[in-house]
Motif scaffolding. Structure first.
Motif, PDB file in Angstrom:
ATOM      1  N   VAL A 204       0.914  -1.105   0.053  1.00 21.97           N
ATOM      2  CA  VAL A 204       0.043  -0.009   0.119  1.00 21.97           C
ATOM      3  C   VAL A 204       0.855   1.185   0.082  1.00 21.97           C
ATOM      4  CG1 VAL A 204      -1.468   1.469   1.349  1.00 21.97           C
ATOM      5  CG2 VAL A 204      -1.723  -1.172   1.044  1.00 21.97           C
ATOM      6  N   GLU A 205       1.936   1.332   0.769  1.00 24.73           N
ATOM      7  CA  GLU A 205       2.671   2.296   1.015  1.00 24.73           C
ATOM      8  C   GLU A 205       3.633   2.622  -0.590  1.00 24.73           C
ATOM      9  OE1 GLU A 205       5.426   1.632   4.084  1.00 24.73           O
ATOM     10  OE2 GLU A 205       4.185   1.784   5.794  1.00 24.73           O
ATOM     11  N   ARG A 206       4.029   1.659  -1.178  1.00 25.18           N
ATOM     12  CA  ARG A 206       4.565   1.726  -2.515  1.00 25.18           C
ATOM     13  C   ARG A 206       3.774   2.242  -3.477  1.00 25.18           C
ATOM     14  NH1 ARG A 206       6.794   2.902  -6.062  1.00 25.18           N
ATOM     15  NH2 ARG A 206       8.462   2.271  -7.584  1.00 25.18           N
ATOM     16  N   VAL A 207       2.252   2.027  -3.456  1.00 25.58           N
ATOM     17  CA  VAL A 207       1.365   2.549  -4.387  1.00 25.58           C
ATOM     18  C   VAL A 207       1.268   3.862  -4.360  1.00 25.58           C
ATOM     19  CG1 VAL A 207      -0.918   2.286  -5.233  1.00 25.58           C
ATOM     20  CG2 VAL A 207       0.260   0.203  -4.791  1.00 25.58           C
ATOM     21  N   ALA A 212       0.268   6.184  -7.841  1.00 28.11           N
ATOM     22  CA  ALA A 212      -0.835   5.369  -8.610  1.00 28.11           C
ATOM     23  C   ALA A 212      -2.026   5.496  -8.028  1.00 28.11           C
ATOM     24  CB  ALA A 212      -0.409   3.963  -8.791  1.00 28.11           C
ATOM     25  N   GLY A 213      -2.977   5.098  -8.641  1.00 27.69           N
ATOM     26  CA  GLY A 213      -4.362   4.921  -8.130  1.00 27.69           C
ATOM     27  C   GLY A 213      -4.591   3.559  -7.227  1.00 27.69           C
ATOM     28  N   LEU A 214      -5.232   3.524  -6.285  1.00 27.99           N
ATOM     29  CA  LEU A 214      -5.302   2.361  -5.320  1.00 27.99           C
ATOM     30  C   LEU A 214      -6.904   2.147  -5.174  1.00 27.99           C
ATOM     31  CD1 LEU A 214      -4.493   0.017  -3.554  1.00 27.99           C
ATOM     32  CD2 LEU A 214      -4.183   1.864  -1.611  1.00 27.99           C
ATOM     33  N   ASP A 219     -11.752  -7.078   3.868  1.00 26.87           N
ATOM     34  CA  ASP A 219     -12.626  -7.291   5.301  1.00 26.87           C
ATOM     35  C   ASP A 219     -12.489  -6.092   6.267  1.00 26.87           C
ATOM     36  OD1 ASP A 219     -11.118  -8.690   7.770  1.00 26.87           O
ATOM     37  OD2 ASP A 219     -10.192  -8.664   5.765  1.00 26.87           O
ATOM     38  N   SER A 220     -13.024  -5.955   7.216  1.00 27.84           N
ATOM     39  CA  SER A 220     -12.900  -4.876   8.093  1.00 27.84           C
ATOM     40  C   SER A 220     -11.514  -4.639   8.691  1.00 27.84           C
ATOM     41  CB  SER A 220     -13.898  -5.192   9.466  1.00 27.84           C
ATOM     42  OG  SER A 220     -13.356  -6.374  10.016  1.00 27.84           O
ATOM     43  N   THR A 221     -10.789  -5.873   8.729  1.00 29.97           N
ATOM     44  CA  THR A 221      -9.352  -5.554   9.330  1.00 29.97           C
ATOM     45  C   THR A 221      -8.503  -4.994   8.379  1.00 29.97           C
ATOM     46  OG1 THR A 221      -8.465  -7.638   8.272  1.00 29.97           O
ATOM     47  CG2 THR A 221      -9.635  -7.967  10.483  1.00 29.97           C
ATOM     48  N   ALA A 222      -8.854  -4.588   6.952  1.00 33.44           N
ATOM     49  CA  ALA A 222      -7.911  -3.868   6.092  1.00 33.44           C
ATOM     50  C   ALA A 222      -8.591  -2.347   6.393  1.00 33.44           C
ATOM     51  CB  ALA A 222      -8.365  -4.331   5.048  1.00 33.44           C
ATOM     52  N   GLY A 227      -7.691   5.030   4.337  1.00 32.11           N
ATOM     53  CA  GLY A 227      -7.301   6.378   4.185  1.00 32.11           C
ATOM     54  C   GLY A 227      -6.217   6.524   2.967  1.00 32.11           C
ATOM     55  N   ARG A 228      -5.587   5.568   2.647  1.00 28.78           N
ATOM     56  CA  ARG A 228      -4.495   5.828   1.493  1.00 28.78           C
ATOM     57  C   ARG A 228      -5.172   5.378   0.091  1.00 28.78           C
ATOM     58  NH1 ARG A 228       1.513   5.293   3.181  1.00 28.78           N
ATOM     59  NH2 ARG A 228       1.776   5.501   5.325  1.00 28.78           N
ATOM     60  N   ALA A 229      -6.414   4.887   0.025  1.00 25.13           N
ATOM     61  CA  ALA A 229      -6.904   4.390  -1.149  1.00 25.13           C
ATOM     62  C   ALA A 229      -7.664   5.406  -1.850  1.00 25.13           C
ATOM     63  CB  ALA A 229      -7.932   3.090  -0.813  1.00 25.13           C
ATOM     64  N   ASP A 230      -7.792   5.156  -3.185  1.00 19.08           N
ATOM     65  CA  ASP A 230      -8.739   5.992  -3.837  1.00 19.08           C
ATOM     66  C   ASP A 230     -10.183   5.747  -3.732  1.00 19.08           C
ATOM     67  OD1 ASP A 230      -7.211   8.213  -5.754  1.00 19.08           O
ATOM     68  OD2 ASP A 230      -5.967   6.249  -5.636  1.00 19.08           O
ATOM     69  N   ALA A 231     -10.398   4.200  -3.431  1.00 21.03           N
ATOM     70  CA  ALA A 231     -11.620   3.945  -3.378  1.00 21.03           C
ATOM     71  C   ALA A 231     -11.442   2.469  -2.511  1.00 21.03           C
ATOM     72  CB  ALA A 231     -12.462   3.250  -4.703  1.00 21.03           C
TER      73      ALA A 231
END
Length: 288
Positions: A204-207, A212-214, A219-222, A227-231
């Protein structure tokens, strides 16, 4: 004799360590616990005493030997194992206290999981995810451990609609090869379900660092990574039995892929037609 093991050690491992030194009556309790790890919540200490044919004092004694203060602590321990995704024994009884069979409980849980993921797609989130996939120059689908078969299926669906869709990591490869050349026009779809490898956060940090888009699916543990994701699409995988269910995640893949095809209707259908023609020329599929 108490089992001197870390408090985080699984109950079955504690029983294994102590079993050879347990007297016969305590072994009966240990056997019962091992056979009912998945449904201890429906039992009380008195139930265990009755089912194992031993006294309540015997039940309390083995709990202490295994490092637990009470049966309530045992149940909390087993719930925590299940929450972390560690398989425990499936319910042994064919019906629960409400008269539902194993199959009925399974169906009810699957319906609930599906309802939750559909609710998560409301408010424009489905359209947002579809647009990200449709507009990206290149799509990299990343699945680690439990996420890998889902990623494999998602890549297979998307590659029928659009080009430049890759899967990572491929067998025998590391992730670096696929993530090294990411740019702002690319999209990485990361599927992350509980008991993820420690590498997940670094992906996730590398993306994020590559701008790049993410699109994050898990599941809920992710949720801490959302907060780092576009969606972000949360996908429930709860199951009545010992193992997590990914039926809702597979359904999500279907609706996402259908949405991308709708967004790329002309080019998508043209690509499907070309692929189908290639199948026929090479005789790869059965005639039905």
């Amino acid at each position: 004799m108490e089992v001197s093991t870390p408090a985080s050690r699984r109950i079955d491992a504690r029983i294994d360590a102590a079993y050879g030194e347990l007297p016969p009556q305590e072994r009966r309790v240990a056997d019962f616990l091992l056979e009912h790890l998945g449904d201890l919540a429906i039992f009380s200490a008195a139930d265990i005493s009755r089912e194992a044919g031993v006294s309540k004092a015997t039940v309390s004694r083995i709990f202490r030997k295994l490092g637990f203060e009470s049966f309530s602590e045992v149940r909390d321990h087993v719930r925590e194992l299940r929450h972390r995704g560690i398989p425990t024994t499936a319910p042994a009884s064919s019906e629960d206290t409400e008269g539902l069979t194993v199959l009925e409980r399974h169906e009810a849980q699957e319906r609930e999981n599906l309802s939750r993921v559909m609710a998560a797609l409301e408010g424009g989130r489905l359209q947002q995810a579809v647009q990200l996939i449709s507009d990206a120059r290149r799509v990299v689908v990343v699945g680690l451990r439990n996420g890998f078969p889902l990623a494999l299926h998602l890549r297979q669906q998307l590659t029928q609609i659009r080009g430049d869709v890759t899967l990572a990591p491929l067998p025998g490869q590391s992730l670096g090869e696929e993530l090294a050349a990411l740019g702002a026009e690319d999209l990485v779809i990361v599927l992350g379900f509980r008991r993820r490898p420690a590498l997940f956060g670094r992906v996730v940090e590398r993306v994020d660092a590559a701008e790049a888009g993410l699109l994050l699916i898990g599941d809920s543990t992710a949720r801490p990574y959302a907060g780092r994701a576009d969606a972000w699409i949360e996908c429930s995988h709860h199951a009545d039995g010992a193992f997590d269910s990914y039926a809702a995640a597979m359904s999500l893949i279907s609706i996402l892929s259908s949405g991308v095809l709708d967004a790329r209707r002309t080019s998508g259908h043209r690509r499907i037609s070309h692929i189908s023609a290639a199948y026929e020329e090479m005789g790869e599929l059965e005639d039905l």
